[in-house]
Motif scaffolding. Structure first.
Motif, PDB file in Angstrom:
ATOM      1  N   LEU A   1      -6.135  10.229  -0.555  1.00  0.00           N
ATOM      2  CA  LEU A   1      -7.398   9.926  -0.286  1.00  0.00           C
ATOM      3  C   LEU A   1      -8.021  11.309   0.171  1.00  0.00           C
ATOM      4  O   LEU A   1      -9.244  11.617  -0.519  1.00  0.00           O
ATOM      5  CB  LEU A   1      -7.893   9.156  -0.161  1.00  0.00           C
ATOM      6  N   PHE A   2      -7.409  12.108   1.069  1.00  0.00           N
ATOM      7  CA  PHE A   2      -8.588  12.971   1.534  1.00  0.00           C
ATOM      8  C   PHE A   2      -8.398  14.313   0.498  1.00  0.00           C
ATOM      9  O   PHE A   2      -9.191  15.118   0.822  1.00  0.00           O
ATOM     10  CB  PHE A   2      -7.330  13.555   2.736  1.00  0.00           C
TER      11      PHE A   2
ATOM     12  N   LYS B   1       1.312   7.011   1.320  1.00  0.00           N
ATOM     13  CA  LYS B   1       0.477   8.624   1.343  1.00  0.00           C
ATOM     14  C   LYS B   1      -1.027   8.312   1.111  1.00  0.00           C
ATOM     15  O   LYS B   1      -1.543   8.713   1.175  1.00  0.00           O
ATOM     16  CB  LYS B   1       1.558   9.330   0.263  1.00  0.00           C
ATOM     17  N   TYR B   2      -1.575   6.913   0.902  1.00  0.00           N
ATOM     18  CA  TYR B   2      -2.300   6.552   0.666  1.00  0.00           C
ATOM     19  C   TYR B   2      -3.615   8.095   0.786  1.00  0.00           C
ATOM     20  O   TYR B   2      -4.835   7.816   1.095  1.00  0.00           O
ATOM     21  CB  TYR B   2      -2.796   5.027   0.411  1.00  0.00           C
ATOM     22  N   ASP B   3      -4.133   7.415   2.060  1.00  0.00           N
ATOM     23  CA  ASP B   3      -4.944   8.347   3.217  1.00  0.00           C
ATOM     24  C   ASP B   3      -4.344   9.900   2.907  1.00  0.00           C
ATOM     25  O   ASP B   3      -5.845  10.504   2.754  1.00  0.00           O
ATOM     26  CB  ASP B   3      -4.699   8.026   4.490  1.00  0.00           C
ATOM     27  N   GLU B   4      -3.335  10.597   2.523  1.00  0.00           N
ATOM     28  CA  GLU B   4      -3.486  11.899   2.423  1.00  0.00           C
ATOM     29  C   GLU B   4      -4.218  11.798   1.009  1.00  0.00           C
ATOM     30  O   GLU B   4      -4.052  13.121   0.423  1.00  0.00           O
ATOM     31  CB  GLU B   4      -1.775  12.119   2.586  1.00  0.00           C
TER      32      GLU B   4
ATOM     33  N   LYS C   1       0.939  -0.701   0.092  1.00  0.00           N
ATOM     34  CA  LYS C   1      -0.071   0.243  -0.291  1.00  0.00           C
ATOM     35  C   LYS C   1       0.811   1.526   0.368  1.00  0.00           C
ATOM     36  O   LYS C   1       1.741   1.456   0.672  1.00  0.00           O
ATOM     37  CB  LYS C   1      -1.291  -0.207   0.872  1.00  0.00           C
TER      38      LYS C   1
ATOM     39  N   THR D   1      -2.329   3.969  -7.823  1.00  0.00           N
ATOM     40  CA  THR D   1      -3.159   4.384  -6.154  1.00  0.00           C
ATOM     41  C   THR D   1      -4.434   5.596  -6.174  1.00  0.00           C
ATOM     42  O   THR D   1      -4.931   5.290  -5.753  1.00  0.00           O
ATOM     43  CB  THR D   1      -2.122   5.094  -5.355  1.00  0.00           C
TER      44      THR D   1
ATOM     45  N   GLU E   1     -12.692   3.465  -4.560  1.00  0.00           N
ATOM     46  CA  GLU E   1     -12.695   3.608  -3.143  1.00  0.00           C
ATOM     47  C   GLU E   1     -14.286   4.102  -2.886  1.00  0.00           C
ATOM     48  O   GLU E   1     -15.382   4.609  -1.924  1.00  0.00           O
ATOM     49  CB  GLU E   1     -12.220   3.519  -2.700  1.00  0.00           C
TER      50      GLU E   1
ATOM     51  N   ILE F   1      -8.012   5.004  -5.598  1.00  0.00           N
ATOM     52  CA  ILE F   1      -8.926   5.498  -4.542  1.00  0.00           C
ATOM     53  C   ILE F   1     -10.519   6.085  -5.454  1.00  0.00           C
ATOM     54  O   ILE F   1     -11.046   6.239  -5.152  1.00  0.00           O
ATOM     55  CB  ILE F   1      -7.238   6.412  -4.423  1.00  0.00           C
TER      56      ILE F   1
ATOM     57  N   GLU G   1     -11.140  13.043  -2.323  1.00  0.00           N
ATOM     58  CA  GLU G   1     -12.254  13.698  -2.103  1.00  0.00           C
ATOM     59  C   GLU G   1     -12.569  14.713  -1.765  1.00  0.00           C
ATOM     60  O   GLU G   1     -13.515  15.279  -1.601  1.00  0.00           O
ATOM     61  CB  GLU G   1     -12.268  13.203  -0.511  1.00  0.00           C
TER      62      GLU G   1
ATOM     63  N   LYS H   1     -18.338   4.519  -2.155  1.00  0.00           N
ATOM     64  CA  LYS H   1     -18.223   5.337  -0.844  1.00  0.00           C
ATOM     65  C   LYS H   1     -19.708   5.982  -1.271  1.00  0.00           C
ATOM     66  O   LYS H   1     -20.968   5.921  -0.553  1.00  0.00           O
ATOM     67  CB  LYS H   1     -17.242   5.946  -0.303  1.00  0.00           C
TER      68      LYS H   1
END
Length: 235
Positions: free
Chosen positions: A61-62, A56-59, A53, A93, A100, A97, A65, A104
């Motif tokens: 994604l944020f 920086k995936y969450d970064e 993974k 990546t 996802e 995202i 989004e 969502k």
């Protein structure tokens, strides 16, 4: 003896259309072109060097989004027979995202009781599903793999073992490429083995991924020997 039909505009255009469909299953652009696509039309690069993974995936994604997709992935098609476009040089990546976020907001829309809220969620989901990407004609796997590593290093640190596996795969591709070229040219000699320095230079020239030749021997030792005994340490 059958009578030859006279050429008309209709028969000429029919012939040209048949030739076009025969030669190109997909009518892809022949140069860099921005095209609209949906997530269903995209797939990760087959030799994607990132196995873990993205840190920086969450970064990422944020960011997507919140403000949307500022940098759509560049795409290509490896073969005219492929049903989908492939990620060209980094962006696997972002593709994950987008899926996802699309799922969502599609789910939120299904659960929403208020009509306006439901429409807002569907509009948000659609913004992740329908995107515009720069299409580039396919070149070859050596250039693509090097470019993916260059982008991965720039956008999110890759693991040592991912770099090692990518270098070994590139070495294999270069051997196949040199052997093929040698066989096509009957007057040429058998290709000589690549030195570590030459391998590093070739990787850098093909995709712009700078690899220190002094690290390649460590990469090889990790893939050929160490990973068998300490896989968890590497991953």
């Amino acid at each position: 003896m059958s009578k030859i039909k006279p050429l008309t505009d209709e028969t000429i255009f029919s012939f040209l259309n048949q030739e076009s469909n025969h030669n190109n299953l997909h009518d892809d652009p022949i140069s860099k072109t921005e095209i609209p696509v949906t997530l269903d039309q995209l797939q990760p690069y087959a030799l994607n060097p990132r196995r873990s993974k993205n840190p920086k995936y969450d970064e990422i994604l944020f960011s997507i989004e919140t403000v949307g997709l500022d940098n759509p992935p560049r795409i290509t098609r490896r073969s005219p027979d492929d049903e989908k476009y492939s990620i060209r040089d980094g962006g696997n990546t972002r593709l994950e995202i987008l899926w996802e976020l699309y799922e969502k907001y599609t789910l939120l829309a299904k659960k929403a009781n208020d009509k306006d809220e439901k429409e807002a969620f569907l509009e948000k989901a659609d913004s992740f599903y329908h995107i515009k990407c720069d299409f580039y004609p396919w070149y070859d796997d050596t250039q693509a793999l090097s470019a993916h590593m260059r982008e991965n290093e720039a956008r999110g640190e890759t693991k040592f073992i991912e770099k090692a596996l990518a270098v070994q795969k590139l070495h294999e591709l270069y051997i196949e490429e040199d052997l093929l070229n040698s066989n096509l040219n009957k007057d040429s000699e058998q290709p000589k083995p690549l030195s570590l320095r030459k391998l590093a230079e070739r990787i850098s020239e093909d995709g712009g991924w700078k690899v220190n030749f002094s690290h390649i021997s460590r990469f090889n030792y990790a893939v050929d020997t160490l990973i068998k005994y300490i896989p968890n340490v590497f991953w």
